[in-house]
Design an enzyme around this catalytic site. Structure first.
Site, PDB file in Angstrom:
ATOM      1  N   GLY A   1       0.835  -1.199   0.000  1.00 36.58           N
ATOM      2  CA  GLY A   1       0.000   0.000   0.000  1.00 36.58           C
ATOM      3  C   GLY A   1       0.868   1.246   0.000  1.00 36.58           C
TER       4      GLY A   1
ATOM      5  N   GLN B   1       3.197   9.923   0.814  1.00 33.69           N
ATOM      6  CA  GLN B   1       4.472   9.215   0.989  1.00 33.69           C
ATOM      7  C   GLN B   1       5.447   9.495  -0.161  1.00 33.69           C
ATOM      8  OE1 GLN B   1       2.331   5.319   2.017  1.00 33.69           O
ATOM      9  NE2 GLN B   1       4.259   5.128   3.128  1.00 33.69           N
TER      10      GLN B   1
ATOM     11  N   CYS C   1       5.500  -0.235   7.200  1.00 34.96           N
ATOM     12  CA  CYS C   1       5.191   0.912   6.356  1.00 34.96           C
ATOM     13  C   CYS C   1       6.437   1.298   5.556  1.00 34.96           C
ATOM     14  CB  CYS C   1       4.756   2.079   7.245  1.00 34.96           C
ATOM     15  SG  CYS C   1       4.354   3.570   6.318  1.00 34.96           S
TER      16      CYS C   1
ATOM     17  N   HIS D   1      -4.856   1.715   7.514  1.00 34.40           N
ATOM     18  CA  HIS D   1      -3.466   2.191   7.635  1.00 34.40           C
ATOM     19  C   HIS D   1      -3.206   3.303   6.618  1.00 34.40           C
ATOM     20  CE1 HIS D   1       1.089   1.294   7.825  1.00 34.40           C
ATOM     21  NE2 HIS D   1       0.957   2.104   6.795  1.00 34.40           N
ATOM     22  N   GLU D   2      -3.653   3.076   5.374  1.00 41.22           N
ATOM     23  CA  GLU D   2      -3.390   4.057   4.309  1.00 41.22           C
ATOM     24  C   GLU D   2      -4.206   5.332   4.511  1.00 41.22           C
ATOM     25  OE1 GLU D   2      -0.862   3.606   2.555  1.00 41.22           O
ATOM     26  OE2 GLU D   2      -0.625   1.495   3.033  1.00 41.22           O
TER      27      GLU D   2
HETATM   28 NI    NI Z   1       2.252   3.237   5.573  1.00 39.47          NI
END
Ligand code: NI
Length: 189
Positions: free
Chosen positions: A46, A51, A114, A156-157
């Protein structure tokens, strides 16, 4: 398509709250394509746009790893030239402006990692089932019930879109330990 640089903690940009997508144009599709390439290259399951430094509510997810051990398949479909393909089970999914509806009271625990917190893993507890609503890259609205890894990964995303990392769900002690370990790994590299 190109891979983009992945931002790593404790970079302040990871704390930014991302903006909703309002234009479903070629620029968005190019961003999505780059995000998939970056995620597969990393590799990860993901990635949120922030990011790669883009503060927009865009996520890509693919829970299927490449099947590297699979036998290559002979392919006849390209103008009669026989050649081999490595079969993959890729299941790319795009989530634009995603929202979580009806999180279950029952929780599930996954050992999370992550791409922005490399080589650190920790157990995080989240609602086990959710209903999610999002738009695709053309702006079309979708809704789906999710559980298991998909529910956890999407949560999470979506956290990334709010400037939250999975280590923010840990106790301060555990979070500081994780950040110290990350700093050590970075110095060693
Ligand atoms: Ni992450």
């Amino acid at each position: 398509m190109a891979t983009r640089e992945i931002i790593e903690a404790p970079d302040a940009r990871l704390k930014v709250v991302s903006d909703p997508v309002t234009r479903f144009d070629d620029e968005l599709k190019a961003l999505v394509a780059d995000m998939f390439e970056t995620m597969y290259d990393a590799p990860g399951i993901g990635l949120a746009a922030i990011q790669v430094g883009v503060p927009l509510r865009v996520l890509v997810i693919d829970l299927q790893p490449d099947d590297e051990d699979a036998e290559p398949e002979l392919c006849h479909s390209h103008g009669g030239h026989e050649h081999y393909h490595q079969p993959t089970r890729r299941e790319p999914r795009v989530f634009i402006n995603p929202e979580i509806l009806d999180p279950s009271e029952e929780h599930a625990i996954y050992n999370e990692g992550c791409l922005s917190v490399p080589e650190i893993y920790a157990e995080v507890e989240r609602p086990a089932r959710i209903r999610a609503r999002w738009q695709d890259a053309d702006g079309k609205l979708h809704e789906e019930e999710m559980d298991g890894l998909m529910a956890t990964c999407l949560q999470h995303e979506i956290d990334h879109l709010e400037g939250i990392l999975f280590i923010d769900h840990l106790s301060r002690l555990k979070r500081n330990m994780a950040l110290k370990k990350l700093e050590k790994l970075r110095k060693a590299a």
